[in-house]
Design a protein around this motif. Structure first.
Motif, short mmCIF file in Angstrom:
data_model
loop_
_atom_site.label_atom_id
_atom_site.label_comp_id
_atom_site.label_asym_id
_atom_site.label_seq_id
_atom_site.Cartn_x
_atom_site.Cartn_y
_atom_site.Cartn_z
N MET A 259 0.83 -1.20 0.00
CA MET A 259 0.00 0.00 0.00
C MET A 259 0.87 1.25 0.00
O MET A 259 0.55 2.24 -0.68
CB MET A 259 -0.93 -0.03 1.22
N ARG A 261 3.86 1.55 -1.27
CA ARG A 261 4.42 1.73 -2.61
C ARG A 261 3.40 2.34 -3.56
O ARG A 261 3.73 3.22 -4.36
CB ARG A 261 4.93 0.40 -3.14
N ARG A 262 2.14 1.84 -3.47
CA ARG A 262 1.11 2.40 -4.34
C ARG A 262 0.85 3.88 -4.02
O ARG A 262 0.71 4.71 -4.92
CB ARG A 262 -0.18 1.59 -4.20
N ALA A 265 3.70 5.86 -5.32
CA ALA A 265 3.61 6.03 -6.77
C ALA A 265 2.54 7.04 -7.14
O ALA A 265 2.75 7.93 -7.99
CB ALA A 265 3.32 4.68 -7.44
N GLU A 266 1.36 6.93 -6.48
CA GLU A 266 0.29 7.88 -6.77
C GLU A 266 0.69 9.30 -6.32
O GLU A 266 0.34 10.28 -6.98
CB GLU A 266 -0.99 7.45 -6.08
#
Length: 519
Positions: A259, A261-262, A265-266
């Motif tokens: 989560m 990492r996401r 990234a976002e």
């Protein structure tokens, strides 16, 4: 060894807890089974103490008393010769039989062989004493002969002493059984106490191991994971999240890191988008500044057009008209035509400049918004257009709302819309203009409908462009700026205007106005 240790580390908390409680359950079950056996043995020993040895000892003492009664009765009979003195003897014999049977009954179920032997010995010696001593004394006393000799024999007889010794031996064996049962009972009690202590120790050990298991596999890893999550929440989005402890927590840490990492990234995409938005805003600010400069230039142009150009244009138009009035017919026909062209051009230039000035003033010179009843506006519009409408025209409206706006601008709007309906009438058909309104959500939809020549669909957008004409000047007068001014007024009031293309005859224009907020 390494693989076995890895397999143990990969065990889940449930598996470890199940194993711990299974081992503890087996140990407690074994202790419980052994305690049940020990308790049963203790019960048997207590039964021996309470239900056997106690009654047997009492019966042995009573048996001893019964033999004493027999001996006392025989002695008294020998001395007195009275049959009354034999009553203790007879009671003793009867009691002896009952007591011997009672002791045998108590010793029957799992009894001891030495007690059975003692009972046989007591019976045998008692029988010998009665046959050798008691019976002869009783017989001699009954005939009246040899009583003193029988008494002396009874007093000195060793057989009764042997009988008494056998009863003492019976009592001693019963006491030995009692002591043995008491010792066994004490031992079983000690064993039960030891089993209880062992069970308590197992429970304490299991509780301690459970606390240690939860501390090492749950509490500490969760606290460490929470600390890592807080650091990420504080802005360290690039920090990798991992966790020791149970496989469940390791899996949870992996999910949380995924989560993270996401989100990272976002967030990176959001930062890039924000950079792009900031760049777009800068460009928009530049465009807005350029547009503002352009508007200022347009305002300057309108000012020049309304002031600097008006005066020379009025002079040109005035002198052209003067030339036309004074020299009309004095020159050739071509000269009169040229003068007419000059006068018409000057007049049209004046009208264009005036319309352009009116267009530029919309929204720039304002008196402030007020509540405006459209019924009053339409009454004023009909009054202004009455000379143009003639006696055959019809201008009607029903239930128009009250809106917020500038009444002069709204009057100009409907003068242009209804004036176009009157201008573009069909030949030979009396013009009819109807204005209506309907509420949809938070806006009023106002319709202006006529029975004129209409507008083709291909010109639906062109009619709202400034100075766009769909007909030649010879057919209809005007500069083609009326609908452009109307569009600007509507948009200035927060609405929109469009041409309804679904009508079969005439022209239908729709415009919107915001509903007045009751607060």
């Amino acid at each position: 060894m390494t693989m076995d240790r890895f397999r143990v580390r990969s065990w889940t908390i449930r598996r470890r807890v199940v194993l711990l409680f299974t081992v503890a359950g087996l140990l407690l079950a074994g202790i419980g089974a052994f305690a049940a056996i020990t308790a049963a043995d203790s019960n048997r020993n207590l039964d021996v103490l309470l239900d056997k040895t106690g009654p047997m000892r009492v019966a042995g003492q009573e048996l001893y008393s019964a033999y004493l009664d027999q001996e006392t009765g025989v002695r008294g009979f020998a001395l007195s010769g009275s049959a009354k003195n034999l009553q203790p003897y007879e009671r003793g014999v009867a009691a002896e039989q009952k007591l011997l049977a009672r002791i045998e009954e108590l010793n029957a179920d799992g009894g001891r062989d030495d007690i059975r032997a003692d009972l046989d010995q007591v019976r045998q010696l008692a029988q010998q004493w009665r046959s050798d001593v008691a019976d002869p004394v009783i017989a001699a006393g009954s005939t009246g002969t040899g009583s003193a000799a029988g008494l002396d024999e009874a007093a000195n007889d060793t057989r009764f002493n042997a009988l008494r010794a056998s009863v003492d031996q019976l009592q001693a064996d019963i006491l030995a059984l009692r002591n043995e049962a008491a010792g066994a009972a004490r031992r079983t009690a000690s064993v039960l106490a030891a089993l209880e202590v062992a069970a308590a120790v197992i429970l304490v050990v299991v509780g301690g191991l459970m606390l240690l298991l939860l501390d090492r596999l749950v509490s500490r890893p969760i606290a460490d994971l929470a600390g890592q999550v807080r650091r990420v929440a504080d802005g360290d989005y690039e920090r990798h999240i991992d966790a020791a402890g149970s496989p469940e927590l390791a899996s949870l840490a992996g999910d949380v890191d995924g989560m993270r990492r996401r989100i990272a990234a976002e967030l990176s995409e959001v930062r890039e988008a924000r950079t792009q938005v900031e760049s777009a805003n800068q460009q928009l600010e530049l465009k807005a500044e350029e547009l503002s400069r352009s508007n200022r230039d347009l305002e300057q142009f309108a000012y020049v057009a309304s002031h600097d150009l008006q005066e020379p244009l009025r002079k040109v138009a005035s002198f052209c008209q003067l030339l036309q009035r004074r020299y009309a017919g004095q020159m050739d026909e071509r000269a009169d035509q040229y003068i007419a062209f000059a006068v018409d051009g000057a007049q049209r230039m004046q009208r264009l400049i005036n319309d352009l000035l009116a267009f530029s003033r919309v929204g720039r010179i304002t008196t402030g918004f007020t509540k405006v009843p459209l019924d009053r506006v339409l009454t004023e519009v009909r009054s202004q257009l009455e000379p143009r409408a003639g006696e055959d025209a019809s201008i009607t409206w029903t239930e128009l709302p009250v809106v917020e706006g500038e009444e002069p601008l709204l009057t100009t709007l409907f003068v242009n819309l209804i004036g176009n309906s009157l201008k573009f009438r069909r030949p030979g058909v009396p013009p009819m203009v109807r204005v209506s309104a309907v509420r949809e959500g938070d806006e009023w939809r106002i319709n202006v409908r006529d029975n004129g020549i209409g507008i083709e669909a291909e010109f639906a957008d062109k009619v709202f462009v400034i100075f766009q004409r769909l007909h030649p000047r010879e057919a209809y007068d005007g500069t083609g700026i009326g609908l452009a001014i109307g569009k600007k007024i509507v948009e200035y009031h927060g609405g929109r205007i469009w041409l309804d293309l679904d009508v079969e005859e005439g022209t239908s224009l729709w415009l919107t106005m915001p509903v007045i907020d009751p607060t």
